[in-house]
Enzyme design. Structure first.
Site, PDB file in Angstrom:
ATOM      1  N   HIS A 141      37.701 -34.122 -39.496  1.00 58.10           N
ATOM      2  CA  HIS A 141      37.311 -32.776 -40.026  1.00 58.10           C
ATOM      3  C   HIS A 141      36.448 -32.994 -41.504  1.00 58.10           C
ATOM      4  O   HIS A 141      36.932 -33.681 -42.203  1.00 58.10           O
ATOM      5  CB  HIS A 141      38.275 -31.915 -40.303  1.00 58.10           C
ATOM      6  CG  HIS A 141      38.046 -30.867 -41.293  1.00 58.10           C
ATOM      7  ND1 HIS A 141      37.563 -29.708 -40.941  1.00 58.10           N
ATOM      8  CD2 HIS A 141      38.225 -30.526 -42.750  1.00 58.10           C
ATOM      9  CE1 HIS A 141      37.326 -28.714 -41.805  1.00 58.10           C
ATOM     10  NE2 HIS A 141      37.649 -29.388 -43.042  1.00 58.10           N
ATOM     11  N   GLU A 174      39.806 -25.628 -49.399  1.00 63.73           N
ATOM     12  CA  GLU A 174      40.810 -26.609 -48.301  1.00 63.73           C
ATOM     13  C   GLU A 174      41.120 -27.822 -49.243  1.00 63.73           C
ATOM     14  O   GLU A 174      42.373 -27.906 -49.141  1.00 63.73           O
ATOM     15  CB  GLU A 174      39.562 -27.443 -47.553  1.00 63.73           C
ATOM     16  CG  GLU A 174      39.006 -26.351 -46.249  1.00 63.73           C
ATOM     17  CD  GLU A 174      37.991 -26.988 -45.625  1.00 63.73           C
ATOM     18  OE1 GLU A 174      37.451 -26.290 -44.660  1.00 63.73           O
ATOM     19  OE2 GLU A 174      37.634 -28.201 -45.638  1.00 63.73           O
ATOM     20  N   TYR A 188      42.419 -23.358 -40.594  1.00 60.85           N
ATOM     21  CA  TYR A 188      41.441 -22.745 -39.561  1.00 60.85           C
ATOM     22  C   TYR A 188      41.314 -21.441 -39.409  1.00 60.85           C
ATOM     23  O   TYR A 188      41.197 -20.761 -38.450  1.00 60.85           O
ATOM     24  CB  TYR A 188      41.718 -23.677 -38.175  1.00 60.85           C
ATOM     25  CG  TYR A 188      41.195 -25.018 -38.044  1.00 60.85           C
ATOM     26  CD1 TYR A 188      40.180 -25.332 -38.236  1.00 60.85           C
ATOM     27  CD2 TYR A 188      41.997 -26.170 -37.824  1.00 60.85           C
ATOM     28  CE1 TYR A 188      39.498 -26.848 -37.973  1.00 60.85           C
ATOM     29  CE2 TYR A 188      41.714 -27.199 -37.644  1.00 60.85           C
ATOM     30  CZ  TYR A 188      40.661 -27.572 -37.774  1.00 60.85           C
ATOM     31  OH  TYR A 188      40.192 -28.825 -37.735  1.00 60.85           O
ATOM     32  N   ASN A 212      37.981 -34.601 -31.628  1.00 60.13           N
ATOM     33  CA  ASN A 212      36.662 -35.037 -32.245  1.00 60.13           C
ATOM     34  C   ASN A 212      37.079 -35.898 -33.322  1.00 60.13           C
ATOM     35  O   ASN A 212      36.136 -35.943 -34.293  1.00 60.13           O
ATOM     36  CB  ASN A 212      35.636 -33.987 -32.325  1.00 60.13           C
ATOM     37  CG  ASN A 212      36.000 -32.835 -33.229  1.00 60.13           C
ATOM     38  OD1 ASN A 212      37.118 -33.020 -33.827  1.00 60.13           O
ATOM     39  ND2 ASN A 212      35.173 -31.768 -33.305  1.00 60.13           N
ATOM     40  N   ARG A 241      29.140 -33.963 -43.706  1.00 58.63           N
ATOM     41  CA  ARG A 241      29.035 -33.697 -42.280  1.00 58.63           C
ATOM     42  C   ARG A 241      28.074 -34.607 -41.597  1.00 58.63           C
ATOM     43  O   ARG A 241      28.384 -34.423 -40.319  1.00 58.63           O
ATOM     44  CB  ARG A 241      28.343 -32.031 -42.448  1.00 58.63           C
ATOM     45  CG  ARG A 241      29.339 -31.099 -43.050  1.00 58.63           C
ATOM     46  CD  ARG A 241      30.374 -30.553 -42.153  1.00 58.63           C
ATOM     47  NE  ARG A 241      29.771 -29.572 -40.814  1.00 58.63           N
ATOM     48  CZ  ARG A 241      30.681 -29.117 -40.242  1.00 58.63           C
ATOM     49  NH1 ARG A 241      31.987 -29.095 -40.328  1.00 58.63           N
ATOM     50  NH2 ARG A 241      29.963 -28.294 -39.114  1.00 58.63           N
ATOM     51  N   LYS A 268      41.947 -36.599 -37.723  1.00 58.07           N
ATOM     52  CA  LYS A 268      42.877 -35.490 -37.048  1.00 58.07           C
ATOM     53  C   LYS A 268      43.829 -36.639 -36.424  1.00 58.07           C
ATOM     54  O   LYS A 268      43.591 -37.790 -36.602  1.00 58.07           O
ATOM     55  CB  LYS A 268      41.991 -35.018 -36.257  1.00 58.07           C
ATOM     56  CG  LYS A 268      41.138 -33.828 -36.896  1.00 58.07           C
ATOM     57  CD  LYS A 268      40.255 -32.979 -35.937  1.00 58.07           C
ATOM     58  CE  LYS A 268      39.100 -32.062 -36.571  1.00 58.07           C
ATOM     59  NZ  LYS A 268      38.610 -31.275 -35.534  1.00 58.07           N
TER      60      LYS A 268
HETATM   61  P1  DAT Z   1      33.669 -28.470 -36.990  1.00 58.16           P
HETATM   62  O1  DAT Z   1      35.036 -29.417 -37.125  1.00 58.16           O
HETATM   63  O2  DAT Z   1      32.381 -29.312 -36.828  1.00 58.16           O
HETATM   64  O3  DAT Z   1      33.595 -28.130 -38.748  1.00 58.16           O
HETATM   65  P2  DAT Z   1      34.178 -25.678 -36.125  1.00 58.16           P
HETATM   66  O4  DAT Z   1      34.508 -25.584 -37.523  1.00 58.16           O
HETATM   67  O5  DAT Z   1      33.554 -24.818 -35.542  1.00 58.16           O
HETATM   68  O6  DAT Z   1      33.614 -27.390 -36.133  1.00 58.16           O
HETATM   69  O7  DAT Z   1      35.507 -25.954 -35.298  1.00 58.16           O
HETATM   70  C1  DAT Z   1      36.724 -26.688 -35.665  1.00 58.16           C
HETATM   71  C2  DAT Z   1      37.283 -27.303 -34.588  1.00 58.16           C
HETATM   72  O8  DAT Z   1      37.546 -26.651 -33.609  1.00 58.16           O
HETATM   73  C3  DAT Z   1      36.455 -28.391 -34.021  1.00 58.16           C
HETATM   74  O9  DAT Z   1      36.436 -29.538 -34.830  1.00 58.16           O
HETATM   75  C4  DAT Z   1      36.941 -28.591 -32.578  1.00 58.16           C
HETATM   76  C5  DAT Z   1      37.557 -27.386 -32.509  1.00 58.16           C
HETATM   77  N1  DAT Z   1      36.459 -26.779 -31.482  1.00 58.16           N
HETATM   78  C6  DAT Z   1      35.450 -26.085 -32.032  1.00 58.16           C
HETATM   79  N2  DAT Z   1      34.653 -25.601 -30.964  1.00 58.16           N
HETATM   80  C7  DAT Z   1      35.474 -25.962 -29.790  1.00 58.16           C
HETATM   81  C8  DAT Z   1      35.095 -25.447 -28.353  1.00 58.16           C
HETATM   82  N3  DAT Z   1      34.343 -24.664 -27.926  1.00 58.16           N
HETATM   83  N4  DAT Z   1      36.300 -25.990 -27.713  1.00 58.16           N
HETATM   84  C9  DAT Z   1      37.311 -26.717 -28.034  1.00 58.16           C
HETATM   85  N5  DAT Z   1      37.509 -26.856 -29.362  1.00 58.16           N
HETATM   86  C10 DAT Z   1      36.643 -26.310 -30.318  1.00 58.16           C
HETATM   87 MG    MG Z   2      34.526 -26.515 -39.671  1.00 62.18          MG
END
Ligand code: DAT
Ligand code: MG
Length: 150
Positions: A117, A128, A51, A114, A87, A11
């Site tokens: 992805h 994707e 997303y 974080n 993951r 990212k």
């Molecule tokens: P991942 O990236 O582990 O697959 P996800 O698909 O649930 O997690 O969410 C995508 C991204 O959105 C994640 O990397 C960071 C952001 N995100 C998720 N939950 C969040 C939260 N509670 N507050 C802020 N950003 C969040």
């Molecule tokens: Mg995800």
């Protein structure tokens, strides 16, 4: 499946902090095969497609803004259990819960910053990969394949 493929993306915060090389190195040394990679500056619409499952979440607009803050580094890695293993290598979504030795556990603190992805299922990985690499991925054989896979 030794041909399983996953979509991994550094990212904007990871690119800005110079972590692209380290993240590539982790997947390479684990034994995964790089079959596509590029630096990209996706637009808002493209990121909203990526997303789409999270649209409506309170953090969604801020997350899209952050994803638009700079280029991302998009990759496709192939190998045994690539989605699940990818993951595990990334760590938990919230870096505070990511173990040391994981990418997020080693480099990040905030859930909204974080670093990386990774696809969460084989089905989503294929979606994707099609979204980020409409031009397709490469197929080639590595000389040490039989040392990595049984
Ligand atoms: P991942 O990236 O582990 O697959 P996800 O698909 O649930 O997690 O969410 C995508 C991204 O959105 C994640 O990397 C960071 C952001 N995100 C998720 N939950 C969040 C939260 N509670 N507050 C802020 N950003 C969040
Ligand atoms: Mg995800």
């Amino acid at each position: 499946n030794i041909r399983e493929r996953t979509y991994i993306m550094v990212k904007p915060d990871g690119v800005d902090r110079g972590l692209v090389g380290d993240i590539i190195a982790r997947f390479e040394r684990r034994g995964f095969k790089l079959i596509a990679a590029k630096l990209a500056s996706p637009g808002k619409e493209h990121l909203e497609k990526h997303y789409a499952d999270l649209m409506g979440k309170p953090f969604f607009p801020g997350m899209i803004q952050y994803m638009l803050s700079g280029p991302v580094f998009a990759m496709v890695w192939e190998g045994l259990d690539a989605v699940k293993t990818g993951r595990v290598m990334l760590g938990a979504t919230n870096p505070l819960e990511s173990g040391p030795g994981t990418i997020r556990g080693d480099y990040a603190l905030a859930v909204g910053r974080n670093i990386c992805h990774g696809s969460d299922s084989v089905e989503n990985a294929e979606k994707e990969i099609a979204l980020w690499f409409p031009e397709g991925v490469l197929q080639y054989t590595r000389s040490q394949e039989s040392k990595v896979f049984e």
